[in-house]
Design a protein around this motif. Structure first.
Motif, PDB file in Angstrom:
ATOM      1  N   SER A 311      37.692  48.971  36.463  1.00  0.00           N
ATOM      2  CA  SER A 311      37.762  47.642  37.063  1.00  0.00           C
ATOM      3  C   SER A 311      39.036  47.484  37.886  1.00  0.00           C
ATOM      4  O   SER A 311      39.910  48.354  37.883  1.00  0.00           O
ATOM      5  CB  SER A 311      37.705  46.560  35.973  1.00  0.00           C
ATOM      6  N   GLN A 312      39.123  46.351  38.568  1.00  0.00           N
ATOM      7  CA  GLN A 312      40.310  45.994  39.342  1.00  0.00           C
ATOM      8  C   GLN A 312      40.922  44.730  38.734  1.00  0.00           C
ATOM      9  O   GLN A 312      40.230  43.734  38.514  1.00  0.00           O
ATOM     10  CB  GLN A 312      39.943  45.717  40.800  1.00  0.00           C
ATOM     11  N   ALA A 314      44.163  42.262  39.557  1.00  0.00           N
ATOM     12  CA  ALA A 314      45.266  41.929  40.461  1.00  0.00           C
ATOM     13  C   ALA A 314      45.576  43.083  41.411  1.00  0.00           C
ATOM     14  O   ALA A 314      46.735  43.406  41.671  1.00  0.00           O
ATOM     15  CB  ALA A 314      46.515  41.536  39.663  1.00  0.00           C
ATOM     16  N   GLY A 315      44.519  43.735  41.898  1.00  0.00           N
ATOM     17  CA  GLY A 315      44.681  44.812  42.859  1.00  0.00           C
ATOM     18  C   GLY A 315      44.994  46.167  42.261  1.00  0.00           C
ATOM     19  O   GLY A 315      45.153  47.145  42.992  1.00  0.00           O
ATOM     20  N   VAL A 316      45.065  46.264  40.953  1.00  0.00           N
ATOM     21  CA  VAL A 316      45.384  47.525  40.279  1.00  0.00           C
ATOM     22  C   VAL A 316      44.111  48.069  39.629  1.00  0.00           C
ATOM     23  O   VAL A 316      43.372  47.333  38.972  1.00  0.00           O
ATOM     24  CB  VAL A 316      46.477  47.320  39.213  1.00  0.00           C
ATOM     25  N   THR A 317      43.850  49.358  39.814  1.00  0.00           N
ATOM     26  CA  THR A 317      42.678  49.998  39.213  1.00  0.00           C
ATOM     27  C   THR A 317      42.945  50.261  37.728  1.00  0.00           C
ATOM     28  O   THR A 317      43.956  50.867  37.367  1.00  0.00           O
ATOM     29  CB  THR A 317      42.350  51.321  39.916  1.00  0.00           C
ATOM     30  N   GLN A 418      52.367  33.421  37.724  1.00  0.00           N
ATOM     31  CA  GLN A 418      51.893  34.464  38.630  1.00  0.00           C
ATOM     32  C   GLN A 418      52.409  35.836  38.197  1.00  0.00           C
ATOM     33  O   GLN A 418      53.621  36.029  38.083  1.00  0.00           O
ATOM     34  CB  GLN A 418      52.340  34.180  40.062  1.00  0.00           C
ATOM     35  N   ASP A 453      47.550  42.266  33.209  1.00  0.00           N
ATOM     36  CA  ASP A 453      48.205  41.180  33.936  1.00  0.00           C
ATOM     37  C   ASP A 453      48.665  40.048  33.020  1.00  0.00           C
ATOM     38  O   ASP A 453      48.907  38.935  33.471  1.00  0.00           O
ATOM     39  CB  ASP A 453      47.269  40.619  35.016  1.00  0.00           C
TER      40      ASP A 453
END
Length: 615
Positions: A311-312, A314-317, A418, A453
């Motif tokens: 999955s992704q 926050a833009g990280v795999t 954030q 995250d």
């Protein structure tokens, strides 16, 4: 891996229309966010009496008749029995000083000098007077609650299917709590369906180990007949037949293991009746076959699979092995403690810069060294490619997903809202509050099951549930039992390869994922034991595994190590292992002592071997 399901073994109701048409209750909300009446109910009918054997319950004006004539009260009573299923798994179980990870050679106690069961097992000072009584009190309190529920189950204001299904869930939960007692103490008093009161004379005789195993597995079989393989929709998280069969497989694996399966260095010289209480008197290799067959049944159900989704976030795999653990709903969990909106693991395991409170244990260097290289070789193997000057390069991906080390890329919060992803963690000497010798005693923090995250100091939570039994364990249960019975058969190889493949180990030109062809039983045993150590790290296995394998006198009786990293400006980092703690182990510690407060209540309750019975 191809496994065959025994013909006619069970008839499950996973396609039964009655299940999909029945009235549904939200297990997660009722279990973890109870209304006021559920709290009263907990105190009224499932609380423990501190001065009575087997934890008798007290009553209030909310009596049994009132509770079990009302469907909401009744289902909340059952939900309360679910609420404690993960107490032994908790990473802060022992006075906020780690859990069973810190009580074993997996990790270091976080707060040196704090009196706790974890500290007592670490330094060898544990006694019947100082050991926690949570296993004894919690389990018997909940077993009594199950008996109360079953007493009323036939007359509950439910339709017939729901009556049978919830009664089966209660049976499973009783088996679950009995097995928790069994792995702590060996044989314990089996009380059947009895509900004791203050006026009853309670016989506290401990049942034999064999009788306890037979009772638990029989209850699992009976419960499985009345349950769908996996509960779905609003019932997701409740025990299904898959959980029943998985628990049975785990119980039989323990029963076949060296600690319990016949004569050994622990029970040598122990006389009856205690000898039969702490294990089988005579060894029997057929117990390995029974364990392998039980695990094979679970693998054959087809409802559960190893989680293999990327999955992704926050833009990280995020790779499957990490993505799995914060997915509330997934096809790998057979049984879990359901959670809602939590940061529990982030708070106890993360470093101070991420809001960690320091109540979780710190991984030892020995665990870090157990992780493979990406090619599936141990770091001591000449063909592994391990570089001690860059010790975390090209390692088994599970290492990064399990342990934070210097320069690990993890989330950082500056405004509590954030996330800033991929920030390097500074654990080198004198780097600040997170550094080695400042908070962590070993130079490492736990990263297992943390959402990428989320941090302890953010305002968000995760839907993570605690994995009490998952299919990854069942693959390894099967591999171990089958190897002990028949040696490294193709099915054993397939089971280990399935785990390594999902982990991200490279297949290699021979597609063996680092395994060697033609291994002996002993060589495969070493592979499987290490695979359990790294795949199941911080999931409440290592403490029990080293005991049932009878190797705790080797693993728990050593000086454990950490890693000091030194950085001077732009020069290359220097890595130096250092002594953290000398752990001490003695033969008595293969089993928990029964708390002295319980021994004092009855002249018939026998203490485990080698523990003093003096007050």
């Amino acid at each position: 891996m191809e496994v065959k399901f025994p013909t006619g073994y069970y008839k499950y109701r996973n396609n039964d229309k009655r299940f999909f048409n029945m009235k549904r209750y939200n297990h997660a909300k009722l279990c973890l966010q109870p209304a006021v009446f559920a709290i009263i109910l907990c105190a009224a009918l499932a609380s423990c009496s501190k001065n009575k054997f087997l934890e008798e319950t007290t009553t209030t004006n909310l009596n049994e008749e009132t509770v079990f004539k009302d469907s909401a009260y009744a289902i909340s009573f059952l939900n309360n029995i679910y609420s404690n299923v993960g107490f032994s798994f908790s990473p802060t179980r022992f006075n906020n000083n780690g859990g069973l990870d810190a009580a074993s050679s997996e990790a270091d106690v976080p707060r040196v000098g704090v009196a706790a069961t974890s500290t007592g097992f670490a330094d060898g000072s544990i006694t019947p007077a100082t050991v926690t009584g949570d296993a004894w009190s919690t389990c018997y309190s909940q077993i009594r609650a199950v008996n109360v529920y079953l007493k009323h189950s036939a007359n509950l204001p439910f339709d017939d299917y729901l009556k049978k299904r919830t009664a089966a869930e209660a049976r499973f939960l009783r088996a679950w709590y009995y097995f928790t007692l069994l792995k702590h103490y060996g044989g314990v008093p089996l009380i059947g369906d009895s509900i004791f009161t203050d006026q009853d004379k309670i016989a506290a005789n401990r049942s034999s180990f064999a009788a306890c195993v037979d009772y638990i597995t029989s209850e699992c079989d009976k419960a499985a007949l009345e349950l769908p393989v996996r509960q779905q929709g609003l019932e997701y998280g409740r025990a299904g037949a898959g959980a029943c069969l998985a628990l049975k497989a785990r119980v039989l694996l323990y029963a076949a293991s060296p600690l319990f399966n016949g004569e050994n260095a622990f029970n040598e010289g122990v006389s009856e009746p205690l000898r039969s209480i702490i294990g089988y008197v005579a060894p029997n290799t057929e117990r390995w076959k029974a364990a392998a067959d039980a695990a094979r049944v679970v693998l054959s159900l087809g409802t559960f699979q190893l989680y293999n989704t990327t999955s992704q976030v926050a833009g990280v795999t995020i790779e499957p092995f990490r993505d799995l653990f914060y997915r509330r709903v997934n096809n790998e969990y057979l049984f879990a403690r359901m959670q809602v909106g939590t940061r529990d693991f982030e708070t106890c395991w993360m470093p101070p810069s991420r809001g960690g409170n320091g109540f979780g244990a710190y991984p030892y260097q020995e665990l870090v060294d157990a992780f493979l290289m990406k090619n599936g070789k141990r770091i001591a193997d000449e063909q592994s490619g391990y570089n001690p000057n860059r010790p975390y390069d090209n390692r088994d991906p599970r290492l990064e997903h399990t342990i934070m080390h210097d320069s690990s890329l993890i989330v950082l919060y500056t405004d509590f809202i954030q996330p800033i992803m991929g920030q390097p963690l500074k654990l080198y000497e004198n780097a600040g509050a997170d550094a080695v010798f400042k908070r962590t005693t070993t130079g490492y923090y736990v990263n297992k099951m943390l959402k990428p995250d989320i941090a302890g100091n953010c305002i968000h939570g995760t839907e993570r549930c605690w994995p009490l039994i998952r299919l990854g364990e069942i693959y390894l249960d099967f591999a171990e039992a089958e190897n002990e019975y028949l040696g490294p058969t193709p099915d054993v190889y397939d089971a280990v390869i399935a785990i390594r493949k999902r982990a991200g180990i490279s297949a290699g030109a021979d597609e063996m994922y680092g395994l060697e062809a033609g291994m002996s039983k002993e060589e495969m045993r070493a592979i499987i034991r290490n695979e359990r150590r790294i795949e199941l790290a911080f999931e409440e296995h290592w403490f029990w595994d080293v005991r049932r394998w009878m190797i705790a006198d080797e693993t728990e009786n050593n000086t454990m190590h950490g890693m000091k990293v030194v950085r001077n400006g732009d020069s290359q980092a220097m890595f130096e292992t250092f002594n953290v703690r000398k752990r001490n182990f003695r033969n008595a510690m293969y089993l928990f002592p029964i708390p002295q407060s319980e021994i004092a209540k009855s002249e018939f309750l026998i203490q485990n071997p080698y523990w003093s019975t003096a007050n």
